[in-house]
Write an enzyme that holds these catalytic residues in place. Structure first.
Site, PDB file in Angstrom:
ATOM      1  N   SER A  11      70.420 -51.803  -5.044  1.00 55.71           N
ATOM      2  CA  SER A  11      71.015 -50.493  -5.288  1.00 55.71           C
ATOM      3  C   SER A  11      72.070 -50.159  -4.240  1.00 55.71           C
ATOM      4  CB  SER A  11      69.923 -49.419  -5.272  1.00 55.71           C
ATOM      5  OG  SER A  11      70.486 -48.136  -5.418  1.00 55.71           O
ATOM      6  N   LYS A  21      73.241 -47.638  -8.730  1.00 56.20           N
ATOM      7  CA  LYS A  21      73.411 -46.831  -7.514  1.00 56.20           C
ATOM      8  C   LYS A  21      72.442 -45.655  -7.547  1.00 56.20           C
ATOM      9  CE  LYS A  21      77.163 -44.802  -4.805  1.00 56.20           C
ATOM     10  NZ  LYS A  21      76.204 -44.605  -3.755  1.00 56.20           N
ATOM     11  N   LEU A  63      74.377 -41.198  -1.054  1.00 55.40           N
ATOM     12  CA  LEU A  63      73.917 -41.049  -2.445  1.00 55.40           C
ATOM     13  C   LEU A  63      74.966 -40.406  -3.340  1.00 55.40           C
ATOM     14  CD1 LEU A  63      70.231 -39.894  -1.801  1.00 55.40           C
ATOM     15  CD2 LEU A  63      71.009 -42.172  -2.485  1.00 55.40           C
ATOM     16  N   ASN A 112      67.634 -46.673  -9.823  1.00 47.83           N
ATOM     17  CA  ASN A 112      67.189 -46.254  -8.502  1.00 47.83           C
ATOM     18  C   ASN A 112      67.191 -44.731  -8.447  1.00 47.83           C
ATOM     19  OD1 ASN A 112      67.965 -45.376  -5.519  1.00 47.83           O
ATOM     20  ND2 ASN A 112      66.920 -47.347  -5.384  1.00 47.83           N
ATOM     21  N   ASN A 132      63.389 -44.457  -4.490  1.00 52.93           N
ATOM     22  CA  ASN A 132      63.889 -44.513  -3.117  1.00 52.93           C
ATOM     23  C   ASN A 132      63.187 -43.446  -2.289  1.00 52.93           C
ATOM     24  OD1 ASN A 132      65.300 -44.521  -0.738  1.00 52.93           O
ATOM     25  ND2 ASN A 132      67.251 -43.895  -1.620  1.00 52.93           N
ATOM     26  N   CYS A 157      64.207 -40.811   1.504  1.00 50.28           N
ATOM     27  CA  CYS A 157      64.853 -39.492   1.508  1.00 50.28           C
ATOM     28  C   CYS A 157      63.965 -38.492   2.244  1.00 50.28           C
ATOM     29  CB  CYS A 157      65.079 -38.999   0.080  1.00 50.28           C
ATOM     30  SG  CYS A 157      66.137 -40.062  -0.917  1.00 50.28           S
ATOM     31  N   THR A 202      67.252 -50.141   4.054  1.00 52.92           N
ATOM     32  CA  THR A 202      68.010 -50.405   5.273  1.00 52.92           C
ATOM     33  C   THR A 202      67.282 -49.921   6.530  1.00 52.92           C
ATOM     34  OG1 THR A 202      69.198 -48.328   4.940  1.00 52.92           O
ATOM     35  CG2 THR A 202      70.238 -50.337   4.113  1.00 52.92           C
ATOM     36  N   GLY A 221      66.961 -57.641   1.709  1.00 49.22           N
ATOM     37  CA  GLY A 221      67.425 -57.512   3.086  1.00 49.22           C
ATOM     38  C   GLY A 221      68.081 -58.786   3.575  1.00 49.22           C
ATOM     39  N   GLY A 253      72.348 -57.845  -1.979  1.00 52.46           N
ATOM     40  CA  GLY A 253      73.096 -56.606  -1.786  1.00 52.46           C
ATOM     41  C   GLY A 253      74.394 -56.775  -1.039  1.00 52.46           C
TER      42      GLY A 253
END
Length: 417
Positions: A132, A156, A184, A210, A238, A241, A303, A353, A375
Site C-alpha cells: 500500500s 493506497k 494518507l 488498505n 492499517n 493510525c 514502516t 519491508g 513496495g
C-alpha cells in the site's frame, strides 16, 4: 534510486539585515522552486504545463524526458513492458488493461505452482503483491506492466473522507531506503469505490483495500462504503493510525487493535488482514490479540519511525518532522518480526519491508510468511514485483520443489507438537 540530474550548486548568501531564520527560509524556498522544476521534468513537462495540464507543442523535449523514454524503449524491446504488440488491449481512459488474445505470451512462472493462502479464505496464484502507498491504485501501473501476473495489489490507504496529505517535504532519501510522510492523501472511500471499482474489475488481479482511520467508526465506514466494489477481495487494516480518543496508535495497544479487528469483521464477509506496526512495544501481543479478534491474516510490517535533519536549514527535512522508513534498511527488522509472530499465531502472515528480489522474498517465506509485498523497490524499478515472481518460479524449478509452499516456515524452530 531513479536517475536524477545533478543539481547546479547555487550559492545563496545570507542577508545580514535579516535574521538567520528568515534567510534560511528564503534559501529553502529557492530550493523548493528547483524541486518543482525537476518534478515537472520527470513528466517531461514544464512547470506551466504541469500547472495547466495542457501540452506545449512547440517545446523541445527535456534531457530527463529523453532518458526516461529511452529506458522504457529498451524495456519494451526486451519484452518486459505491457504493450499492444504483445496482444494486450489498453484503455488509457480507465487505466485498465486486459488480454483479448488467446495466444497471449506464456510467462516464466506459468508452469510452476506458486499458489498460496495469503489469508483465511483468500488463495492467490502466487505470493507476490504490491504494498500500500507504493503502487497508487494499481491502474496507473496497468499501462506499463501486466498487473494480472501479480498475486494481488494493495491500494493506497483509504480514509472515510478525502485527505490532502501532509505538508512538504514528504520524501527524504536515506541509506538503503526512504523516509516518507505522505499523510494518507486519497479522495475518500466513496470516491475510491466510484472511480476505481470498474477499472479494478478489468485488471484481472485481486485487489486488497488498505483501510485507515482515527476511530473504530472510521474503519467500519470505509469498509461499508467499499462493500460490493468490483475486484476487491479483502481489506488490509492499517492500525498505524493514532486513536483520536487517546492519541495512541491503534496498533500499539492489543486491546485497541482487537477492537478495530472485531468491528471490521462484523461489517464484512471478506478476509480481514491487520497490518502490524513495528513501533508497538510488543508486536507479538498485538498479533495474538488480532488473531483472537478474528483477523484472517497479518501483514508484518508497516514502516519504522525515523527522521532526517537538514543541517543547512537546521530543521527536520520532512514537513511533519518524523516519517516512515521503508526499503532494504528495514528488511532485517521485518524478517525478525515475521519470524517471531509466525511462532505465536496460526493465521497466514504477509511479509513486507525491503523486498527487492526473489532472495529477499524467500527470507520472509522461510521465516513463516506465506506471501510478500513489494513496495519501495517499485520506485526504482516498476518491474520489481514481476521479477520477484520470476525469481521464485526459477527457485522452485532449480530446487525440484513441488510448489513454493514447500519453503514456507522452513527456518522456524521445530514445534514439539
Amino acid at each position: 534510486m531513479p536517475w536524477r540530474r545533478p543539481r547546479k550548486k547555487v550559492e545563496r548568501p545570507i542577508d545580514v539585515s535579516k535574521s538567520i531564520e528568515e534567510s534560511l527560509e528564503e534559501a529553502a524556498d529557492g530550493e523548493a522552486d528547483e524541486d518543482l522544476v525537476e518534478l515537472a521534468e520527470l513528466d517531461d513537462a514544464t512547470v506551466a504545463e504541469a500547472a495547466s495540464g495542457e501540452p506545449d507543442d512547440d517545446r523541445a523535449p527535456t534531457e530527463l524526458g529523453d532518458k526516461l523514454r529511452g529506458v522504457l524503449a529498451d524495456a519494451e524491446r526486451e519484452g518486459l513492458l505491457r504493450s499492444a504488440p504483445r496482444g494486450i488491449a489498453m484503455t488509457r481512459e480507465r487505466g485498465a488493461a486486459r488480454s483479448e488474445d488467446p495466444h497471449a505470451p506464456r510467462y516464466p512462472e506459468g508452469d510452476v505452482d506458486l499458489a498460496v493462502e495469503a489469508a483465511r479464505g483468500l488463495r492467490l496464484k502466487n505470493p507476490v503483491m504490491t504494498a500500500s502507498g507504493t503502487f497508487g491504485q494499481g491502474v496507473e501501473y496497468a499501462e506499463l506492466i501486466d498487473v494480472s501476473r501479480l498475486g494481488a495489489i494493495v491500494n493506497k490507504g483509504t480514509t472515510p473522507a478525502a485527505r490532502p496529505g501532509n505538508p512538504q517535504y514528504r520524501i527524504a532519501e536515506t541509506p538503503s531506503g526512504i523516509l516518507n510522510s505522505i499523510g494518507l492523501e486519497n479522495p475518500g472511500a466513496t470516491e475510491v469505490a466510484r472511480k476505481y471499482g470498474k477499472a479494478w474489475a478489468e485488471l484481472g488481479v485481486a485487489v486488497i483495500v488498505n483501510v485507515a482511520g482515527y476511530s473504530v467508526d472510521d474503519y467500519v465506514y470505509v469498509v461499508h462504503e467499499m462493500t460490493g466494489t468490483p475486484g476487491v477481495v479483502a481489506y488490509e487494516i492499517n492500525v498505524s493510525c493514532p486513536n483520536v480518543k487517546g492519541g495512541m496508535l491503534f496498533g500499539c495497544d492489543p486491546d485497541l487493535a482487537a477492537e478495530v479487528t472485531r468491528a471490521v469483521k462484523a461489517e464484512t464477509d471478506l478476509p480481514v488482514i491487520v497490518k502490524l506496526t513495528p513501533n508497538a512495544p510488543d508486536v507479538v501481543a498485538v498479533a495474538r490479540a488480532c488473531e483472537q479478534a478474528g483477523a484472517d491474516a497479518l501483514t508484518a510490517i508497516n514502516t519504522v519511525l525515523g527522521m532526517r535533519i537538514d543541517t543547512r536549514r537546521r530543521r527536520p527535512i520532512l514537513g511533519t518532522g518524523s516519517g516512515g522508513l521503508s526499503g532494504p534498511a528495514i528488511r532485517p527488522i521485518a524478517v525478525h518480526i515475521t519470524y517471531q509472530v509466525a511462532q505465536a499465531v496460526t493465521i497466514p502472515i504477509i511479509g513486507a519491508g525491503g523486498v527487492t528480489n526473489a532472495q529477499d522474498a524467500l527470507e520472509f517465506l522461510m521465516a513463516g510468511a506465506s506471501s510478500v509485498q513489494v513496495g519501495t523497490a517499485t520506485f526504482a524499478d516498476p518491474l520489481a514485483p514481476l521479477k520477484v515472481i520470476e525469481g521464485l518460479a526459477a527457485y522452485v524449478r532449480e530446487q525440484g520443489l513441488a510448489s513454493i509452499r514447500d519453503v514456507i516456515g522452513v527456518a522456524l524452530p521445530v514445534r514439539d507438537d
